[in-house]
Structures are given as structure tokens and as C-alpha cells.
Design an enzyme around this catalytic site. Structure first.
Site, PDB file in Angstrom:
ATOM      1  N   ALA A 139       1.414   0.057  11.843  1.00  0.00           N
ATOM      2  CA  ALA A 139       0.871  -1.283  11.638  1.00  0.00           C
ATOM      3  C   ALA A 139      -0.328  -1.559  12.549  1.00  0.00           C
ATOM      4  O   ALA A 139      -0.688  -0.743  13.396  1.00  0.00           O
ATOM      5  CB  ALA A 139       1.966  -2.321  11.864  1.00  0.00           C
ATOM      6  N   HIS A 140      -0.923  -2.717  12.381  1.00  0.00           N
ATOM      7  CA  HIS A 140      -2.135  -3.054  13.124  1.00  0.00           C
ATOM      8  C   HIS A 140      -1.891  -3.106  14.638  1.00  0.00           C
ATOM      9  O   HIS A 140      -0.891  -3.608  15.092  1.00  0.00           O
ATOM     10  CB  HIS A 140      -2.801  -4.342  12.648  1.00  0.00           C
ATOM     11  CG  HIS A 140      -1.917  -5.528  12.462  1.00  0.00           C
ATOM     12  ND1 HIS A 140      -2.358  -6.660  11.827  1.00  0.00           N
ATOM     13  CD2 HIS A 140      -0.641  -5.760  12.811  1.00  0.00           C
ATOM     14  CE1 HIS A 140      -1.390  -7.543  11.815  1.00  0.00           C
ATOM     15  NE2 HIS A 140      -0.350  -7.027  12.394  1.00  0.00           N
TER      16      HIS A 140
END
Lengths: 340, 340, 340
Positions: free
Chosen positions: C237-238
Site C-alpha cells: 500500500a501507499h
């Protein structure tokens, strides 16, 4: 681009502590911001970063103004306000309307005004691509599919035949909408494929993550309602219905014919079995499997947090002897009875 | 298209209750069917829908005829018979033999009679595509790969070099067959890649779901036997072997060098560790991890169903104190001993 | 190609038991090897295969020489040495420098010497592709992205705008680097997209598996350090950071803003929640969820192995009555107290 603090305060309904004529050009995190940057403060864990930020302005709540060494835009929900300001300061590049020379567009397809069909995209027969759509490199829109106005297929997206997608959706790279559902009937010699004849209907303002898959219905459609947010690598099986504004985190799987209500939030790696109904406003914890209907809003979970492997193995061994432990307690109770 | 009920009864071995000359054009669910539709009844939960269906005919078992207000095709397995009739009423569009102008086909590739190579597909050197194959938009067939007669690569499928695929298979969008397995040897400075030199061998009548990945073998091949059904987003690691007619639901992962028997069924999100053997006719429950050989057919599982988060947390706390509880019971037993 | 045993012994620091002039042409497993093949022995489970191998030479440890009926290359780590020899005997096909006629390369893109851009690839504006890179069929390199020397995008890989990838990396088919992170702010009517404005920075010698997704950062970058190995179908994920030489097996998911240390190993289907830190040299067991910081190296786990379904259901029932069991023990203790 850029904007003055006064402009931002007015437009987004914030109270400004600072010079209205000061300007910001871009956003940055509290720790990395320099002059000309706007930042936000929403997580108390970062209070020290707030106290030392070099940002020109910070979006925050009234209670935190005292810790802010620079200008502040005060509002009720700094993260939400930040999201809107970031959209203003960093607009998407404008579309370049038209069809790239390398794209393949069927003669019978309809392209809306302002739509951009990028390199190597393929647009099938009798399909419709709405106004101001972006069909990114290597994306495929199947025969008879319809893509609503302002929707983006970022790159290498697959939309199979007959799928209907609403307006202002974003489909991230590698996602697949409308592949066959997993329908198999047993016969004496193995499996017979059950033709997957339904479609997929996706509402407006839906976002679909990278490499997520949404299967077409077996007979009726799979339905994703308005405003749903799906993260990466999610599986939505045939004939699932997902209610408005539900958000599902990565690697979750929803089995066939299950209905999920509105405004639900599913954490990562959840698994929902088929043919059940989850009501509105349900939150499911990470790596949790849901096996039955849920009919009351609330927070549901069923996963164990990691531990030192030695401790964990001892607990599992205990768990496996629970039967024996229960029997020992029963025996003690009986002896007790005899004594009393 | 369409068919008369008499024709269907004869062809699929059903007993017809109704007019042999009545015709159906398409399938529909019990609830949505109108005149001209064929439906089926296999799930007792839908009995009320059966009682009010507007279908022209329903495929069902003898015991359910009394609840059917319209014509009936009576058979032993309505879902299986439905699958076959649906295939007849809704045949796939015929292939358009030939190579799309935008596709790239190596001069040394062999294309069978009737094969269709669709837009933007790439066919590598020395590869073979069988008769009546469909190679969908943006799909890639690597050098030396072989695709059996009648197999379909739906869209944006990747088949890497040297992979061998049987006849009448369906590869759904985004699946990847023959990427390198995850082979890493440790050295003082980090990881050394172990070259992945094996292939993938896939039998006949195999279906591979959207965005599923099947790795090539490290030295020998990864093998998927005839009739296997793989759902979306599944991981099959290097040198796995999956036996005939095994079906695996979405998001399951099979680690390297594991062998799974014939006619097994794995529910969604199962995980099978590497280097083990699972015998024929095993069923694995959802979200279950298998860590050891299974040598007896049966149903195996290891997952907890979701509960209200407050209840769940209390149970986890109890679980963490199991050691203590067991010790308290032992102490009681000892005291008991002293008293007796 | 091929090599003499003497050459191999010298080059890879092995002690040779056998004829230095004998030659091997390729690698094979112990069981399938024939004359001219090199094999290795590293797993004691295969000792019988070693005893009967037809290989020309086997790479093994000194302790196993007695069981080897053919020539032997003796070394400390046979798997590592095998990996290196396999790389020598089976080199990759040389690149064919240049741009395929069907590829689309922006005029402002920079292509390094020796780079090969294969069929249907798309290279965006202002991007840089290093020397001796391979950009495989249907791959997409976004505007402003930079691909380091010697890196390979195998097929149908997506690298979004502005992503930076180091040297000698391998990106397997279908992986997506730099799609938007899952950022949503709540408002009264649903969700507001939080613009994902950061990038992805990937070091040297990183391998990214098929259909794995690595999201771009929300403001700052997502970072994958040198030598990291990611298997298939992983979600990063980011704003995650993964430390050097960490290896993660298939179907694991790392939530936003989490930092994972160096040399960690995560088994398959692990889930790591967001905003936590895992220190160097941590090993996580399969299907384990990590919910808190881990600050001591070691092996952590939290998953139950599969059991016969009947046994498992009984255990779950016991687990659900743990509260009751604990209360019964407390009652016994109290009664005991009364008696004493």
C-alpha cells in the site's frame, strides 16, 4: 497554479489564522514541507512534526492551533478538507481528446465528445464511451460495453462485453470487470461449465483498485452501487451486490450471490462466504471470515494477532487439549459434589 | 435460436410436464423470468420464487413438480441439466478466423485452421496456436508456447515461453501462466536468483480465472491436470501438481512443490504450504491453512467465524490465559488429591 | 554452452570429486537427470534419489559425498552454488536492441544503449529507459518514469507516471507499480478521493512477482529498498517502506505507511496492518496477521493448522465456552477456599 490562503479559507469554509495573501503551490507532509507548501494535521502521533513544520500553512482543528508555528486553516475535518484542497492544487492533466493512432476502435463504437483513447487501447463493437472519458494504454472495452461520462480506465484495464459502468469512475491498472463467474456443475466425469450470461452494473463515482476482479453474473447482473471504493486485488464473485459508499480494503473476497449493505467498511483480507446478507453500516476487521448473515450494524472480527512463535505454539497446544481440560473441570465438580 | 420443450426433454433426458411444442428462447432466474424463458430450481431457499415464476418452463427434480405453476423438465440434477441447456440456448459467438491487422505474429509461429488472433495480440517465435483457438485482445503467447485446439485466451492473458496448454481450455483476463517461480538462494549479501528453467504443462478442459498466476517450474514443470477449475486471483507456485477435476476457489495459494490430488475442492482463501501431498477427494474449508500432508479423504478446516468484536476480544483474552487456567485446574486437582 | 567440472569447481569454489574434463550441458533434478546433467542435493528427503541419480555430477555438502554414486562438487551451500551454476549454464537469451515496429515510444523518451522495446509496448513522455533494459510485450512505462540499466519488464507490466525503478530489477507479468493508493476521506454524502501525489521508488536488484501491486505514495513516496524479493499477488500500500533484502511470499498484504526492516521474511498470506514498524530480521509465519510494532528479531506467527472438520468444530465450540469454563474453575476455587 497555487492559491492564496484567503481564497482557500473562503472556498473550503475554514477559519484562517495568518496572512490571507500568502500563497501555497503544492501539498507536502508536515516533516518534508518547505515554504510554499500546505500540510495537514489529523493524526496526534505526528504532533512533534507539527511543532517543527516548515509548511506555509497547516490544515487542522481548532484545538491544535496552539501547536502550529505557522499559518493555519482551521476546520472540523482536516483530512477531508486537505483532500479537497489537494485536488484543487494538483489537478489532473487535461485530456487530449481523440484516438491514438495505435488504438483500435470498432466502427460501430460510439465515442463521446472530449474522450481520449490512448495508445494500444481496443474498443469493441457497439460499445459506448462517454464524454470526457480516458481509456488508458492497453485497455480493452468489450463489445456492447458502456462507459459513463468522465470515467477513467487508467492502463491495461479489461472491461468485458456488455458491462455497464457509470460516470466519474476510476478503474486502476490491471483490474478486470466482467470475466466469467466461477460456475461449475458436477457430472460423472468432472465439471460442466455453467455459462455466465449475466452482466456487471457499476454505479457512478466508483473506484476499482489495481488487479481487482469483478465477475459477471451467472444469469442476473453483479451490481456495484454508487460511490463504492474497492482497493487492489479484491475478488467480487458473480451476482454479488455491494451497497452505496461501502469501502473494501485490499485482498478481500466476496463470494457469489452475497449482498453487502451501504456504508460498510471491510478491512484487508476479509472473506465473506456466498449467499449471505450483510446489513448497512457494518465494519469487518482484518483477515476475518464472515460465514453468516449480519443483521445488526457494528464491528465484527475473528482474527488473532501475531505473537512470538514459541508462545503461539504453546497456546495452540493448549487449545487442542481444551476438551481434556473441560473434562478435568467436570470431574472436579463431580468430586466436589460427592464431598458436599 | 431457441428450442422446443420436447427437443430439450429428448436431448437432455428429462421427463417433460407440459406442451412439447412450447418454445424457450433464453434462460432467466425464477424471479425475473418471463414468457419464453427457461429457469431452474435447485436451492430450496427459492421455493417461493418457484411458486410464482413466470418462466415458460422450469428444470427441477420430481419432488418439486407440485410447486411448479408452469411446465417442468424433470431430471435428477437440475443444476447440471440447466448448465447444458444454457450452453445450447446461449452459444458463444462464432470465431472470425484470421489475424487482426494490429496483432503481431512471429513468422515462425504456426496457427491452426479457424484460429482467431484478435487486436493487439502478440504471438511469439516457434509457438503453436491450435485449430479454432481464440487469442483475445492484448494477449501474449511467448516463444515456443503451445496452445491446444479450441482453447481461448479471453483478453490480456499472458502465456510465457515454452508453456504447454491443452485443448478446450479457457484462460480469463489478466491471468499469467509461466512467470518465474519464487526461487531465491541466500548469500552473504542478500539473495541470488535461482533460474526458473522448468515449464508449465496444463491439460485439457482446464479453466483459469482472472488475474490468477501459475508459475513455471524451477527445473521440472508445474502441472495442472485435465479438467481442473481455478477461480480468480489464485497463486500456483513452481512445481505444484494439481490432480484431475480439482476445483479451487478464489484467492487460494498453493506453495511450491505441493501435490494436490484429484477431485479435491478448496474453498476461498485457503493456503497450502510447500512440499506436501494432499490425497484425492479432499475438501478444504474457507480461509484454512494446510501445513501437513493429508492422506485421508474428508473435510478439513481451521478458521473461526466472525463475531461481535467485543465478544471476540474477550475470547482472545481468555485464549491468552489458557496456560494459567490449565495451571489452576492442576492445582485444584492436587488439592483434591491431598483431601482424598 | 556447457562447462567442464574442473571449470565449475574453480569458478564456484567447490572441491571436485571426479573427472575435471567431464562436461555438463544443463541442470536437472536428481530423479530426472541423465548423462550431461548437473543436479544438486540440499533436502535430506531426497536422499534415495541421490543414491540412484543418473546425473553427471551433483552439487552437495561434504557429509553427503558417500551417498553420491557419480561425480560431486562439494561446497558449503549446495543450493546457492547450484543457483549460480544454473545461471551460467542457462543464460538468458541476448536482447535484440531497438524498438519493435508495433511499440509506441514518445518522442521525448530517452532509451539507453542496448535497450529492447518489444511488441505493443508503450513508453510515455519524458520517461527514461536505461541501457540494456528489456520492456516486454504490452508493457507500459508512464510519463516521466525512470527504469534503471539492465532492468526487465517481462510482459504486460504497468509502471505508472513518475515511478523510479533501479538497476537489474525484474518485474514479472501483470504487476502494477504506481497505481493510486487507497485514500478516501469521509464526507456527509460518501467518500472524497484523496489525491495520491507521491511516487514509488524501487532500488536495485529488486524482483516483483506476477500481478503484484505497489501503490504510489499519498504525498511522499512508497519505497522498496535494494535487493527486496516480492512474490506474486502481493499488495504493497501507499507509503510503505520495505528494507533491503527482505523477501515476501505470495498473497501477503502490507497496509499503508508501515515500515518493514531489512532481511525480514514473510511467508504467504501474511497481513500487516498500517502505520506500524517491524524491525530488521523478523520472520512471519504463513497466514499471520501482524497488528502491532515488532521491535525484536524473531519468528512470529498466529495461524491454526487445518484439522478434520468435526474435530475443529468441537474445538471452536469449546473456545466459545471458555468464559463459562473459567467461571467454573473460579467457583471450584472458591468452594475449595471455603473447605480449607
Amino acid at each position: 497554479m497555487g492559491a492564496s490562503l484567503g481564497e482557500l479559507a473562503t472556498r473550503f469554509g475554514c477559519e484562517l489564522h495568518g496572512e490571507p495573501d500568502a500563497r501555497v503551490e503544492r501539498v507536502a507532509t508536515l516533516g518534508n514541507a518547505v515554504r510554499g507548501c500546505l500540510s495537514f494535521f489529523a493524526n496526534p502521533a505526528y504532533r512533534e512534526l507539527l511543532r517543527h513544520t516548515q509548511a506555509s500553512v497547516v490544515v487542522l482543528q481548532a484545538a491544535d492551533v496552539a501547536d502550529c508555528p505557522v499559518a493555519a486553516l482551521v476546520c472540523g475535518d482536516p483530512y477531508l478538507t486537505y483532500a479537497r484542497i489537494a485536488g484543487l492544487l494538483h489537478p489532473r492533466a487535461a485530456l487530449v481528446a481523440g484516438v491514438h493512432a495505435s488504438a483500435v476502435v470498432a466502427a460501430s463504437a460510439t465515442l463521446g465528445r472530449g474522450a481520449q483513447i490512448d495508445a494500444q487501447a481496443v474498443i469493441g463493437k457497439d460499445s459506448m464511451v462517454g464524454e470526457d472519458c480516458y481509456i488508458g494504454p492497453g485497455s480493452f472495452v468489450g463489445d456492447g460495453a458502456r462507459i459513463g461520462d468522465g470515467t477513467r480506465l487508467e492502463a491495461r484495464v479489461t472491461v468485458m462485453h456488455g458491462v455497464v459502468i457509470g460516470r466519474r469512475c476510476i478503474l486502476h491498472p490491471g483490474c478486470v470487470v466482467g470475466a466469467d463467474g466461477f460456475g461449475n456443475a458436477r457430472d460423472a466425469d468432472g465439471w460442466v461449465k455453467v455459462p455466465q450470461l449475466g452482466g456487471v452494473s457499476i454505479g457512478d463515482d466508483v473506484e476499482i483498485g489495481a488487479n481487482t476482479t469483478i465477475d459477471r453474473g451467472a444469469i442476473d447482473d453483479t451490481v456495484i452501487e454508487n460511490g463504492v471504493r474497492l482497493d487492489n486485488l479484491i475478488q467480487i464473485a458473480h451476482n454479488v451486490r455491494i451497497g452505496e459508499h461501502t469501502a473494501i480494503a485490499s485482498m478481500s473476497g466476496i463470494s457469489g450471490s452475497t449482498t453487502i449493505g451501504k456504508r460498510c467498511m471491510l478491512a484487508g483480507q476479509t472473506g465473506i462466504v456466498g449467499h449471505i446478507t450483510i446489513c448497512d453500516d457494518v465494519v469487518i476487521g482484518g483477515a476475518t471470515m464472515v460465514t453468516k448473515d449480519i443483521s445488526a450494524p457494528g464491528f465484527y472480527t475473528a482474527s488473532f494477532p501475531a505473537e512470538n512463535n514459541r508462545d503461539w505454539k504453546r497456546r495452540v497446544a493448549r487449545f487442542r487439549r481444551l476438551d481434556e481440560l473441560a473434562k478435568r473441570v467436570t470431574r472436579l465438580e463431580k468430586m466436589k459434589g460427592k464431598h458436599d
